[in-house]
Every structure is written in structure tokens, then in C-alpha cells.
Design a protein around this motif. Sequence first.
Motif, PDB file in Angstrom:
ATOM      1  N   ALA A 175      33.488  12.559  30.980  1.00 36.63           N
ATOM      2  CA  ALA A 175      34.790  13.106  31.341  1.00 36.63           C
ATOM      3  C   ALA A 175      35.242  14.136  30.315  1.00 36.63           C
ATOM      4  N   PRO A 176      35.919  15.202  30.756  1.00 37.17           N
ATOM      5  CA  PRO A 176      36.387  16.218  29.805  1.00 37.17           C
ATOM      6  C   PRO A 176      37.425  15.644  28.866  1.00 37.17           C
ATOM      7  N   SER A 177      37.497  16.213  27.673  1.00 33.23           N
ATOM      8  CA  SER A 177      38.416  15.724  26.651  1.00 33.23           C
ATOM      9  C   SER A 177      39.276  16.869  26.144  1.00 33.23           C
ATOM     10  N   ARG A 178      40.546  16.573  25.882  1.00 35.74           N
ATOM     11  CA  ARG A 178      41.484  17.554  25.331  1.00 35.74           C
ATOM     12  C   ARG A 178      41.921  17.090  23.955  1.00 35.74           C
ATOM     13  N   GLU A 179      41.718  17.939  22.962  1.00 33.64           N
ATOM     14  CA  GLU A 179      42.026  17.553  21.587  1.00 33.64           C
ATOM     15  C   GLU A 179      43.531  17.408  21.378  1.00 33.64           C
ATOM     16  N   LEU A 180      43.923  16.275  20.805  1.00 38.49           N
ATOM     17  CA  LEU A 180      45.324  16.016  20.482  1.00 38.49           C
ATOM     18  C   LEU A 180      45.612  16.182  18.995  1.00 38.49           C
ATOM     19  N   LEU A 181      44.630  15.865  18.160  1.00 41.80           N
ATOM     20  CA  LEU A 181      44.882  15.832  16.720  1.00 41.80           C
ATOM     21  C   LEU A 181      43.565  15.985  15.975  1.00 41.80           C
ATOM     22  N   ARG A 182      43.603  16.749  14.898  1.00 46.20           N
ATOM     23  CA  ARG A 182      42.472  16.845  13.968  1.00 46.20           C
ATOM     24  C   ARG A 182      43.036  16.802  12.556  1.00 46.20           C
ATOM     25  N   VAL A 183      42.530  15.907  11.731  1.00 41.74           N
ATOM     26  CA  VAL A 183      43.024  15.740  10.366  1.00 41.74           C
ATOM     27  C   VAL A 183      42.213  16.636   9.439  1.00 41.74           C
ATOM     28  N   PRO A 184      42.840  17.621   8.793  1.00 36.03           N
ATOM     29  CA  PRO A 184      42.108  18.481   7.852  1.00 36.03           C
ATOM     30  C   PRO A 184      41.611  17.673   6.652  1.00 36.03           C
ATOM     31  N   PRO A 185      40.414  17.981   6.140  1.00 42.45           N
ATOM     32  CA  PRO A 185      39.892  17.239   4.977  1.00 42.45           C
ATOM     33  C   PRO A 185      40.818  17.298   3.768  1.00 42.45           C
ATOM     34  N   GLY A 186      41.500  18.441   3.541  1.00 39.10           N
ATOM     35  CA  GLY A 186      42.405  18.541   2.405  1.00 39.10           C
ATOM     36  C   GLY A 186      43.575  17.584   2.516  1.00 39.10           C
ATOM     37  N   VAL A 187      44.141  17.469   3.719  1.00 35.60           N
ATOM     38  CA  VAL A 187      45.255  16.544   3.931  1.00 35.60           C
ATOM     39  C   VAL A 187      44.799  15.106   3.720  1.00 35.60           C
ATOM     40  N   LEU A 188      43.603  14.775   4.208  1.00 34.21           N
ATOM     41  CA  LEU A 188      43.073  13.425   4.025  1.00 34.21           C
ATOM     42  C   LEU A 188      42.884  13.114   2.548  1.00 34.21           C
TER      43      LEU A 188
END
Length: 444
Positions: A175-188
Motif C-alpha cells: 500500500a502507498p505511504s505518505r510521510e508524516l514525520l522524519r526526525v533529523p539526526p541532529g535533533v535526535l
Amino acid sequence: MTTPGVNGAVREKPPVTERRLHPITPLRRAWAPIAVVIGWAVHDPDQAQRQLTRLTTTTLLIALAVLVPAAALYGFLTWWFTHFAVTESELRIRTGLLFRRTAHIRLERIQAVDVTQPLLARVAGVAKLKLDVIGTDKKDELAFLGEGEARALRAELLARAAGFAPETAHEVGEAPSRELLRVPPGVLAVSLVLTGATWGTLAAALVVPPVLWLATDSVWTVLATALPLLGAAGASSVGRFVGEYDWTVGESPDGLRIDHGLLDRTHETVPPGRVQTVRIVEPLLWRRRGWVRVELDVAGSSNSVLVPVAPREVAESVVARVLPGVTVPPLSALSRPQRRARWCVPVWWRGYGLAVTDAVFAARHGLLRRSLALVPHAKVQSVRLAQGPWERVWRVADVHVDTGANKTVTARLRDAQEAAELLRGQAERSRTGRRDARPDRWMA
């Protein structure tokens, strides 16, 4: 074989085709006999050392000449006798070299299918398929499959679980997926630096060993203490960074998809309708930046983190996706316990709060590390009121809400009369919520 069809027509069942795992799998399983030898050596090092001193070069070469082919043969035979097949109603896995085991996994009871790729598996282009099944604690898995085959099989299993016909399920695809959130490595990385647990374990690892050295003058005591403390500090900082690297949350018809991992890449799915509790965690040093962490309790699943770090507004929008129709109560909507509750829990009573909406039971606890737990009314299995002797003196009580994930959310130190009314009201809201809840189906 034939079965009755619509209007009495006879429909032939499609033939069941059994498949084998990827040919690289014997290399993974060949380590089992060698692992037994290593385990024996670790369990009894003195005996292992005595045996090694007796070995001559010729004897060692003969032992290796026997052990290595035996391990290779074991890996090949276990791979050869392992088959899996997808039928109209179940996933069937046959394993066992001497003792045969056949697992029959009903498709409608599959609640999550995750694809994981350890580092070496990514290099080899293979993946491991893990299945969360209702009513079982241990995950069944297929390791290893080709990366493309694993994704195709996952899509087929989810389509079958959603009710697609067997002859069309393999054509549905992922099924197709729509991105809701991506955590940047710097923020992590910054969020881990601002986490108290990281600094607490690191401080203990730097302070406790020297103190023990001065007190005992024993190297072994220092090592036995320092190594676990350093390991805990690494796990709470570097380990979490590696595991939560490139954390991505996407929305698809089969649930929320979570991809993460720097070395071992994991593709998980949050099953629709199976989330029992959502916790929004806010550490003290994150508040200035407005960051929160979102954790989950999923019935029968190991999924525990939804969002490792994100602004509160973004995190609440993701919570609204995993709990449709739920709005996170603002801090101003949480009612504190009565002031007399301070005699039961001094100072920390200010960290407790409660809000009950049409959709959820929300309870907060913690002053330094705030945690707001949201339980949909439909997921409440039981409600209990507890009141100790000291609480009876000050006319307060605790209300415990139990969920299907064997977890409990507690509203602490409520007024005794309020707690009694909350107990009766929550029981009614739970019955109404279960009656009106949507079915737990994939792709619904």
C-alpha cells in the motif's frame, strides 16, 4: 480439491505452493553447533582451558575438519527442511530436522508484519520477516528472504488479512505511504544530550568505580561495576541514537509505518485498532524547546515508541492518526488533586492530573519528567478504585484503568467522592466505547 461457491457453483481451491527461504540462510544456521561449543567454553572456562592445553596441532586440525563440515551440513539440512506456504486462511511454516514443527498462523489474527534488516543482511540483500500474532508472546519469523520477496510477502499477508481474495491478494502490492514525520539526526542527538538518564548513568560510571577502588582496592570489583555502568550509559546514548536514527513515520491504509535504524534497519507497522495506550513524555530539559516523546502500548506487540522526539504540535498530529477522533487535552484541561492530597504525597502531588473527554481517559504524573497517558474508552478492560488507610484519612483515592496490553493507567489522589463517580462513569463509557468502536481490520 473443490469447495461450494456462489449459487452452488463449484470452485477449485488454488494449489498450495510451498517455498524455501533464501539460499544464504544455511550460513546463518551453520553457526548453531559452533555456538554450542562456545557456550560450553563460557559456562565452564576452567574445563575448556584444560581441554585446549591437551590438544595437539594435529588433533585441533582434525577437530576443525570435522566441526566445520558438520556445521555446514546442519545449516544446509535445517534450510532444506524448512518450508512456508500461504493458503486461503493461514500462513503455514514447517521446520525441524529431527523433530518436525508446523506453525499454522491464521491470517485474520496477524496484527503486524515487520521487515528487519541487520547490517550483514543489508549487505547481502536479504531481510527477516517478523509476525505479531494475537494471543502469542513470541514472534514467528521467516529468516531470511530476499529483500524484494520479503516486501512482496508482507504486502500479500496484509492484503489477505484485510479480506482480499487469494487470487488477487498477491496483485495488491504494498500500500502507498505518505510521510508524516522524519526526525533529523541532529535533533535526535541533541535530545539525547538533554536527557537526564544519559548524564545520570555516565556520572555513575565515572564516580562509582574510583570510590570502589579506594574502598576495596580490588580491580575485579571495579571492573564488575564499571563495565555494566558504561554499557548502560552507552545504551542510553549511542545505542538509542543508532537504533532511532532516521526515524520516519508514514501513513498507509494498513496502519502507521515506522522505519528506523542506522546499522540494523527496521520497518515496523503500528496495527490499526490495536493501540491500547499512548503516552506523551516530556523530560525537563526538553520543555524549553517544546519537544516531547510519544510511546505506545500495543496489545501483543513489541512496538513501544511512536515518535522519539518532535515538537508537541507535530507529535499530537501523529497521535491523532493512531487514535482517530482523539484530541490531546491541553495542560489547562487537567485537574489537579485537592490540596489535602499533599499530606499523602508531599511536593510530587502537583504533578498528578486528570482529564476525561468523550474519547479518552487521560492521566498525568511527574514533575520533572511529565508523562500524559491517553487510554481510549473502548480499550479499557476494567476499572478499579484503591484507597489505603492514610488516603482514607484525607478522603482521597486512586482510580486504576486496566488495558488489553496488561498495562495500568492510574489517576492518583482524587477526591474520594469524585473517584467513586469516576469509577461508575468510566465503566459506562467503556461499554459505550466498545459498542461504537470500529472493527480492527487492516486497510479498513
